[in-house]
Write a protein that holds these residues in place. Structure first.
Motif, PDB file in Angstrom:
ATOM      1  N   MET A  23       9.399   6.148   7.628  1.00  0.00           N
ATOM      2  CA  MET A  23       8.504   5.008   7.571  1.00  0.00           C
ATOM      3  C   MET A  23       8.381   4.483   6.144  1.00  0.00           C
ATOM      4  O   MET A  23       8.357   3.260   5.923  1.00  0.00           O
ATOM      5  N   ALA A  24       8.323   5.403   5.190  1.00  0.00           N
ATOM      6  CA  ALA A  24       8.239   4.965   3.796  1.00  0.00           C
ATOM      7  C   ALA A  24       9.500   4.196   3.409  1.00  0.00           C
ATOM      8  O   ALA A  24       9.448   3.238   2.645  1.00  0.00           O
ATOM      9  N   ALA A  25      10.660   4.635   3.983  1.00  0.00           N
ATOM     10  CA  ALA A  25      11.928   3.987   3.633  1.00  0.00           C
ATOM     11  C   ALA A  25      12.026   2.574   4.212  1.00  0.00           C
ATOM     12  O   ALA A  25      12.821   1.766   3.724  1.00  0.00           O
ATOM     13  N   THR A  26      11.213   2.281   5.245  1.00  0.00           N
ATOM     14  CA  THR A  26      11.317   0.940   5.835  1.00  0.00           C
ATOM     15  C   THR A  26      10.923  -0.128   4.820  1.00  0.00           C
ATOM     16  O   THR A  26      11.420  -1.235   4.878  1.00  0.00           O
ATOM     17  N   GLU A  27      10.032   0.225   3.894  1.00  0.00           N
ATOM     18  CA  GLU A  27       9.618  -0.776   2.902  1.00  0.00           C
ATOM     19  C   GLU A  27      10.805  -1.224   2.074  1.00  0.00           C
ATOM     20  O   GLU A  27      11.025  -2.409   1.872  1.00  0.00           O
ATOM     21  N   GLU A  28      11.581  -0.209   1.595  1.00  0.00           N
ATOM     22  CA  GLU A  28      12.767  -0.546   0.800  1.00  0.00           C
ATOM     23  C   GLU A  28      13.752  -1.353   1.626  1.00  0.00           C
ATOM     24  O   GLU A  28      14.358  -2.305   1.142  1.00  0.00           O
ATOM     25  N   ARG A  29      13.872  -0.951   2.894  1.00  0.00           N
ATOM     26  CA  ARG A  29      14.810  -1.654   3.758  1.00  0.00           C
ATOM     27  C   ARG A  29      14.374  -3.100   3.957  1.00  0.00           C
ATOM     28  O   ARG A  29      15.186  -4.017   3.945  1.00  0.00           O
ATOM     29  N   ALA A  30      13.075  -3.291   4.094  1.00  0.00           N
ATOM     30  CA  ALA A  30      12.553  -4.648   4.279  1.00  0.00           C
ATOM     31  C   ALA A  30      12.895  -5.514   3.072  1.00  0.00           C
ATOM     32  O   ALA A  30      13.336  -6.662   3.215  1.00  0.00           O
ATOM     33  N   ILE A  31      12.747  -4.932   1.865  1.00  0.00           N
ATOM     34  CA  ILE A  31      13.058  -5.697   0.668  1.00  0.00           C
ATOM     35  C   ILE A  31      14.557  -5.996   0.607  1.00  0.00           C
ATOM     36  O   ILE A  31      14.971  -7.123   0.317  1.00  0.00           O
ATOM     37  N   ALA A  32      15.380  -4.976   0.944  1.00  0.00           N
ATOM     38  CA  ALA A  32      16.830  -5.174   0.907  1.00  0.00           C
ATOM     39  C   ALA A  32      17.257  -6.276   1.866  1.00  0.00           C
ATOM     40  O   ALA A  32      18.086  -7.124   1.526  1.00  0.00           O
ATOM     41  N   LEU A  33      16.680  -6.269   3.064  1.00  0.00           N
ATOM     42  CA  LEU A  33      17.060  -7.284   4.039  1.00  0.00           C
ATOM     43  C   LEU A  33      16.571  -8.668   3.623  1.00  0.00           C
ATOM     44  O   LEU A  33      17.271  -9.660   3.802  1.00  0.00           O
TER      45      LEU A  33
END
Lengths: 216, 266
Positions: free
Chosen positions: B209-219
């Motif tokens: 769940m914490a990694a989704t933030e980074e993924r959101a920014i990357a996308l």
């Protein structure tokens, strides 16, 4: 400009974080099952992701997680597809329970397992009877076969085998959901569509609600 | 990497992707329609012979497409694990004319008939589903769906789910070993092992769940949420003219068989 599909609109309405959480929910369903196997537990524990996403993001995203999990599962064991409706039900029910604050206290959470087990065991048994005529492979299938060999009829055997099995499965499932919700940091919780329930806040205006969740 | 091989890699993306076999290069949607039509036809014809024929057809198709080595062991395992059990349960537990009595249960003629028919139907569906995913890489399927107008968000969810299953599965093993090393009991009686379940699953979910933030920014950085048409690195082969014709023809046959059966023509 490509017109956004219904699904895209639906997901955007829930906030972007929901789009990223659905795949994780699907994966948690699988990982839960895997860990249960690794620890040699006699239960499936394969609907934690569905209930978790249902509890955090709402019933419909939870239902999407449940449906996707069963579709993906049916690639390797196609009979699972017939039970997709159960997992969809878990998601919707989890969303409703979450809104009324069930997952905020451990004893209400524990009680909710009865409702989930009713869906999983009772309706699951009905599907086994309607779709597979009461006879399907796997561990439960062998138990049912054994019960029938002792003279029980096919319907009774299904309910007797599946309902208790499902209670045993759903108690650790909802406890895991409760434990994980407890562990989510407030910072992340604030961005989730149903985070307000767990932060002890008032429900934001029904229409304005996604606005708090849009910026991931 | 030498200059020439770099050139080759770059050129690989300039042409539509080919999997090196005419069957595998069909548009994923064509493959889907053909397989579904075959399954429906096989089941609608009734009895175990047509369903079994469809199963065998799928196996032949897999061999012709060069995927026999992976498909045949898989489908054999399914026959033993699903088909055989479905058959045996019915053969043993359906009341009727007793062929071989075995204590309280017995093998009956009706049981064998029903079991064979049901096992073949289920195996035709299983065979079709596994064949489809053997033939079509998930990336190509989502790309084909996007070209048909499915939203990129939906295909992202589908593709990311597969990726997340692999990723989180690996994380789960690591966390399990780490927790064992820290003294969480993973052996012992059932209650001990259930207690070990929570400290393994919770970190897996929370870290994901914490990694989704980074993924959101990357996308977002790649303009994923822009509503303009998305470009893709890989292009599918152009759909040949006869592919939709084939799909529709098989679909018509399938519907024809259902209608025929319903009206009692055969």
């Amino acid at each position: 400009m490509a017109p956004q599909s219904k699904f895209g609109q639906f997901l955007t309405g829930y906030g972007r974080l929901t789009i990223y959480l659905i795949p994780i929910g699907v994966a948690i369903n699988f990982v839960g099952g895997q860990i249960a196997l690794l620890l040699k537990l006699p239960v499936y524990l394969d609907s934690i992701g569905t209930i978790l996403v249902g509890a955090l993001c709402g019933g419909l995203p939870g239902a999407v997680v449940g449906f996707l999990s069963n579709v993906i599962n049916s690639i390797t064991s196609p009979t699972t597809f017939a039970y997709a409706i159960l997992n969809v039900g878990f998601g919707i029910l989890a969303g409703y329970f979450s809104r009324i604050g069930v997952f905020r206290s451990w004893w209400k959470t524990l009680l909710s397992s009865v409702a989930f087990a009713f869906i999983g065991g009772f309706i699951g048994a009905l599907i086994t009877i309607w779709v597979f005529g009461g006879l399907v492979g796997g561990g439960t299938g062998l138990i049912i076969g054994a019960l029938m060999a002792t003279g029980m009829d096919v319907n009774t055997a299904n309910f007797v085998a599946q309902v208790p099995m499902d209670v045993l499965d759903k108690v650790p499932t909802v406890l895991a959901v409760y434990a994980i919700i407890k562990g989510i940091p407030r910072r992340l919780m604030a961005k989730l569509p149903l985070g307000w329930v767990y932060l002890g806040q008032e429900r934001p205006g029904a229409k304005a609600q996604p606005a708090t969740a849009v910026q991931p | 990497m030498t200059v020439t091989s770099l050139q080759e890699v770059a050129d690989g993306y300039r042409q539509p992707r080919s999997l090196g076999n005419p069957i595998l290069d069909l548009n994923p949607i064509t493959t889907l329609c053909v397989i579904v039509a075959l399954i429906v036809t096989g089941i609608a014809l009734g009895g175990w012979v047509p369903s079994l024929a469809v199963c065998l057809l799928f196996m032949v198709a897999a061999v012709v497409a060069g995927r026999g080595r992976t498909y045949l062991p898989l489908i054999l395992k399914l026959w033993l694990g699903v088909g055989l059990i479905l058959f045996l349960l019915r053969a043993l537990l359906t009341p009727g004319h007793v062929l071989i009595p075995l204590g309280r249960i017995a093998v009956t003629t009706e049981g064998i008939e029903q079991g064979l028919a049901f096992a073949c139907v289920v195996m035709a569906i299983c065979g079709g589903v596994t064949l489809f995913f053997e033939f079509v890489p998930m990336r190509h399927l989502t790309l084909a769906l996007e070209r048909l107008g499915v939203s990129p968000q939906a295909s992202y969810v589908l593709l990311a789910s597969f990726q997340a299953i692999t990723d989180l599965g690996a994380t789960a093993k690591v966390v399990l070993e780490a927790q064992t090393a820290r003294g969480v009991e993973t052996e012992g009686n059932v209650f001990m092992r259930v207690r070990a379940f929570f400290p393994v699953l919770a970190p897996v979910f929370l870290s994901a769940m914490a990694a989704t933030e980074e993924r959101a920014i990357a996308l977002d950085a790649r303009a994923f949420n822009s509503s303009t048409r998305h470009t893709s690195l890989v292009e599918l082969r152009r759909t040949r003219r006869w592919e939709p014709v084939l799909a529709v023809a098989l679909g018509v046959i399938a519907v024809g068989v259902i209608v025929g059966r319903a009206l009692g023509w055969f």
